[in-house]
Design a protein around this motif. Structure first.
Motif, PDB file in Angstrom:
ATOM      1  N   GLY A  18     -17.355 -20.715 -11.245  1.00  0.00           N
ATOM      2  CA  GLY A  18     -18.028 -21.915 -10.776  1.00  0.00           C
ATOM      3  C   GLY A  18     -19.452 -21.977 -11.280  1.00  0.00           C
ATOM      4  N   TRP A  19     -20.245 -22.826 -10.639  1.00  0.00           N
ATOM      5  CA  TRP A  19     -21.626 -23.051 -11.062  1.00  0.00           C
ATOM      6  C   TRP A  19     -22.465 -21.809 -10.777  1.00  0.00           C
ATOM      7  CZ3 TRP A  19     -26.723 -23.252  -9.799  1.00  0.00           C
ATOM      8  CH2 TRP A  19     -27.559 -24.064 -10.598  1.00  0.00           C
ATOM      9  N   THR A  20     -23.241 -21.363 -11.772  1.00  0.00           N
ATOM     10  CA  THR A  20     -24.119 -20.198 -11.615  1.00  0.00           C
ATOM     11  C   THR A  20     -25.523 -20.553 -12.079  1.00  0.00           C
ATOM     12  OG1 THR A  20     -23.746 -19.281 -13.832  1.00  0.00           O
ATOM     13  CG2 THR A  20     -22.160 -18.676 -12.101  1.00  0.00           C
ATOM     14  N   ALA A  21     -26.472 -19.669 -11.806  1.00  0.00           N
ATOM     15  CA  ALA A  21     -27.858 -19.907 -12.195  1.00  0.00           C
ATOM     16  C   ALA A  21     -28.030 -19.951 -13.709  1.00  0.00           C
ATOM     17  CB  ALA A  21     -28.757 -18.837 -11.588  1.00  0.00           C
ATOM     18  N   ASP A  22     -27.079 -19.412 -14.458  1.00  0.00           N
ATOM     19  CA  ASP A  22     -27.140 -19.486 -15.911  1.00  0.00           C
ATOM     20  C   ASP A  22     -27.080 -20.924 -16.413  1.00  0.00           C
ATOM     21  OD1 ASP A  22     -27.290 -16.747 -16.060  1.00  0.00           O
ATOM     22  OD2 ASP A  22     -25.137 -16.472 -16.363  1.00  0.00           O
ATOM     23  N   ARG A  23     -26.619 -21.830 -15.561  1.00  0.00           N
ATOM     24  CA  ARG A  23     -26.477 -23.236 -15.968  1.00  0.00           C
ATOM     25  C   ARG A  23     -27.719 -24.069 -15.650  1.00  0.00           C
ATOM     26  NH1 ARG A  23     -20.514 -25.168 -14.157  1.00  0.00           N
ATOM     27  NH2 ARG A  23     -21.282 -27.064 -15.165  1.00  0.00           N
ATOM     28  N   ILE A  24     -28.753 -23.447 -15.109  1.00  0.00           N
ATOM     29  CA  ILE A  24     -29.996 -24.182 -14.853  1.00  0.00           C
ATOM     30  C   ILE A  24     -30.628 -24.585 -16.183  1.00  0.00           C
ATOM     31  CG2 ILE A  24     -32.340 -24.027 -13.909  1.00  0.00           C
ATOM     32  CD1 ILE A  24     -31.260 -22.046 -11.854  1.00  0.00           C
ATOM     33  N   PRO A  25     -30.914 -25.860 -16.385  1.00  0.00           N
ATOM     34  CA  PRO A  25     -31.542 -26.287 -17.640  1.00  0.00           C
ATOM     35  C   PRO A  25     -32.983 -25.785 -17.749  1.00  0.00           C
ATOM     36  CG  PRO A  25     -30.562 -28.141 -16.449  1.00  0.00           C
ATOM     37  CD  PRO A  25     -30.605 -26.996 -15.501  1.00  0.00           C
TER      38      PRO A  25
ATOM     39  N   LEU B   8     -29.988 -24.463  -5.587  1.00  0.00           N
ATOM     40  CA  LEU B   8     -30.391 -24.476  -6.995  1.00  0.00           C
ATOM     41  C   LEU B   8     -29.620 -25.530  -7.783  1.00  0.00           C
ATOM     42  CD1 LEU B   8     -30.810 -20.657  -7.628  1.00  0.00           C
ATOM     43  CD2 LEU B   8     -32.580 -22.398  -8.000  1.00  0.00           C
ATOM     44  N   ARG B   9     -28.341 -25.674  -7.473  1.00  0.00           N
ATOM     45  CA  ARG B   9     -27.578 -26.726  -8.149  1.00  0.00           C
ATOM     46  C   ARG B   9     -28.104 -28.099  -7.755  1.00  0.00           C
ATOM     47  NH1 ARG B   9     -21.007 -27.972  -8.369  1.00  0.00           N
ATOM     48  NH2 ARG B   9     -21.258 -29.783  -9.744  1.00  0.00           N
ATOM     49  N   ALA B  10     -28.344 -28.304  -6.450  1.00  0.00           N
ATOM     50  CA  ALA B  10     -28.866 -29.585  -5.986  1.00  0.00           C
ATOM     51  C   ALA B  10     -30.204 -29.907  -6.651  1.00  0.00           C
ATOM     52  CB  ALA B  10     -29.021 -29.568  -4.475  1.00  0.00           C
ATOM     53  N   ALA B  11     -30.991 -28.869  -6.932  1.00  0.00           N
ATOM     54  CA  ALA B  11     -32.324 -29.065  -7.498  1.00  0.00           C
ATOM     55  C   ALA B  11     -32.323 -29.272  -9.006  1.00  0.00           C
ATOM     56  CB  ALA B  11     -33.205 -27.867  -7.156  1.00  0.00           C
ATOM     57  N   THR B  12     -31.344 -28.723  -9.713  1.00  0.00           N
ATOM     58  CA  THR B  12     -31.461 -28.668 -11.175  1.00  0.00           C
ATOM     59  C   THR B  12     -30.292 -29.237 -11.966  1.00  0.00           C
ATOM     60  OG1 THR B  12     -30.473 -26.448 -11.332  1.00  0.00           O
ATOM     61  CG2 THR B  12     -32.865 -26.572 -10.960  1.00  0.00           C
ATOM     62  N   ASP B  13     -29.122 -29.351 -11.394  1.00  0.00           N
ATOM     63  CA  ASP B  13     -27.960 -29.836 -12.149  1.00  0.00           C
ATOM     64  C   ASP B  13     -28.208 -31.289 -12.563  1.00  0.00           C
ATOM     65  OD1 ASP B  13     -25.499 -30.763 -13.087  1.00  0.00           O
ATOM     66  OD2 ASP B  13     -24.352 -29.608 -11.635  1.00  0.00           O
ATOM     67  N   PRO B  14     -28.181 -31.590 -13.864  1.00  0.00           N
ATOM     68  CA  PRO B  14     -28.490 -32.956 -14.315  1.00  0.00           C
ATOM     69  C   PRO B  14     -27.553 -34.015 -13.743  1.00  0.00           C
ATOM     70  CG  PRO B  14     -28.539 -31.422 -16.155  1.00  0.00           C
ATOM     71  CD  PRO B  14     -27.961 -30.672 -14.999  1.00  0.00           C
ATOM     72  N   GLY B  15     -26.358 -33.632 -13.338  1.00  0.00           N
ATOM     73  CA  GLY B  15     -25.386 -34.612 -12.863  1.00  0.00           C
ATOM     74  C   GLY B  15     -25.464 -34.927 -11.386  1.00  0.00           C
ATOM     75  N   VAL B  16     -26.400 -34.327 -10.661  1.00  0.00           N
ATOM     76  CA  VAL B  16     -26.474 -34.536  -9.214  1.00  0.00           C
ATOM     77  C   VAL B  16     -26.880 -35.976  -8.891  1.00  0.00           C
ATOM     78  CG1 VAL B  16     -27.762 -33.924  -7.115  1.00  0.00           C
ATOM     79  CG2 VAL B  16     -26.930 -32.134  -8.644  1.00  0.00           C
ATOM     80  N   ARG B  17     -26.172 -36.558  -7.917  1.00  0.00           N
ATOM     81  CA  ARG B  17     -26.470 -37.906  -7.450  1.00  0.00           C
ATOM     82  C   ARG B  17     -27.103 -37.847  -6.062  1.00  0.00           C
ATOM     83  NH1 ARG B  17     -21.311 -37.572  -8.555  1.00  0.00           N
ATOM     84  NH2 ARG B  17     -20.713 -37.981  -6.376  1.00  0.00           N
ATOM     85  N   GLY B  18     -27.868 -38.867  -5.744  1.00  0.00           N
ATOM     86  CA  GLY B  18     -28.481 -38.940  -4.432  1.00  0.00           C
ATOM     87  C   GLY B  18     -27.433 -38.893  -3.330  1.00  0.00           C
ATOM     88  N   GLY B  19     -27.710 -38.123  -2.295  1.00  0.00           N
ATOM     89  CA  GLY B  19     -26.797 -38.010  -1.172  1.00  0.00           C
ATOM     90  C   GLY B  19     -25.749 -36.936  -1.311  1.00  0.00           C
ATOM     91  N   GLN B  20     -25.652 -36.286  -2.466  1.00  0.00           N
ATOM     92  CA  GLN B  20     -24.678 -35.198  -2.614  1.00  0.00           C
ATOM     93  C   GLN B  20     -25.109 -33.994  -1.780  1.00  0.00           C
ATOM     94  OE1 GLN B  20     -24.055 -35.078  -7.099  1.00  0.00           O
ATOM     95  NE2 GLN B  20     -21.963 -34.753  -6.383  1.00  0.00           N
TER      96      GLN B  20
END
Length: 301
Positions: A3-10, A244-256
């Protein structure tokens, strides 16, 4: 575990991130990951010596600033100087929290301490920094929820839990209020066409220092219960991934809303989490927002 890991932080170079409660636990991991990916990170902490120690441990481009979320005067002072020094803020991670067991305690402003710290302080802080967030490109506000919000209920006739106080119930209420804040903030940002994303996360059951502290006053038996409970939890590095995903994943939408996928959302890979019915109710959001504005004196949009 996949799944999503910190390695995917842009790459975060050129971005300013503010993390509350960044000297330990989830906040420390979050700040460290953001700094390691190039962000300038503001460690917003109540205990500045502990913050300085954390800054040395993290390294990178970090600064330490004093913030006591249980004091509206401290929140206002912090926000004023930060806003002057950082006209554009790209990320605000409302991570800090307190969990108590024992008698009811109040904040410097007379509020029930868990509600004051976990929700009202962050409500005021976010509102005071909204202009700086709007000045940034693709800014994010991340609010830390808890699975305890699912079993909580707000009593608007007794928000400060002055009647029949129970510390564990008060904590659940504070995290429900925090969750409602993050969702209602998203609704209002969308309605205003503001260029800011409000997302939420919860860590499931994670090994932080909050549980042992809460049981310390109960002596040896309490400490045994606390540490036995920690054995059943996931590592703090894993628990920090949803925020971290909520903060940095480019695909995050408001309210997720992100949390662990496994065992009733207590641990495991990051996935979208479920809100309680009360947390998702717009009428409850409107009512809590009005109460928070009245209590803090901070008005938003």
């Amino acid at each position: 575990m996949t799944g999503w890991t910190a390695d995917r932080i842009p790459d975060q170079r050129g971005r300013v991130a503010v993390v509350t409660g960044a000297n330990s636990g989830l906040g420390l991991v979050t700040a460290a990951e953001l700094a390691s990916h190039g962000a300038h990170v503001v460690l917003a902490v109540r205990d500045t010596p502990a913050g300085e120690k954390a800054a040395r441990r993290i390294g990178g481009d970090v600064e330490v600033r004093e913030l006591d979320l249980a004091s509206l005067a401290s929140v206002r002072a912090f926000a004023a100087t930060l806003a002057d020094d950082h006209p554009a803020i790209d990320m605000l991670v409302n991570n800090a929290g307190v969990v108590l067991l024992g008698p009811r305690r109040t904040s410097a402003d007379g509020f029930e301490l868990q509600l004051a710290t976990n929700m009202l302080g962050h409500f005021a802080l976010t509102g005071l920094l909204l202009g700086n967030l709007a000045a940034a490109r693709e800014a994010r506000v991340v609010t830390l929820s808890s699975i305890t919000h699912k079993n909580a209920h707000l009593d608007f006739d007794d928000l400060m839990f002055e009647r029949g106080y129970r510390a564990a119930s008060a904590y659940g209420r504070s995290k429900l209020a925090t969750t409602i804040f993050g969702i209602e903030l998203d609704r209002r940002l969308r309605a205003a066409g503001a260029p800011i994303v409000s997302a939420l996360a919860h860590p499931g059951l994670t090994r932080t220092n909050l549980t042992p502290r809460a049981w310390e006053h109960r002596g040896r038996f309490g400490r045994l219960i606390a540490w036995a409970g920690l054995l059943a939890t996931q590592p703090v590095a894993q628990g920090a991934l949803p925020q971290l995903r909520a903060a940095t994943d480019p695909g995050v939408r408001g309210g997720q809303f992100f949390g662990p996928a496994g065992l009733w959302e207590t641990r495991g890979r990051v996935t979208e989490a479920r809100l309680s019915r009360e947390a998702a109710d717009p009428a409850v959001g409107t009512r809590l927002w009005a109460a928070a504005e009245e209590l803090t004196g901070v008005r938003y949009l």
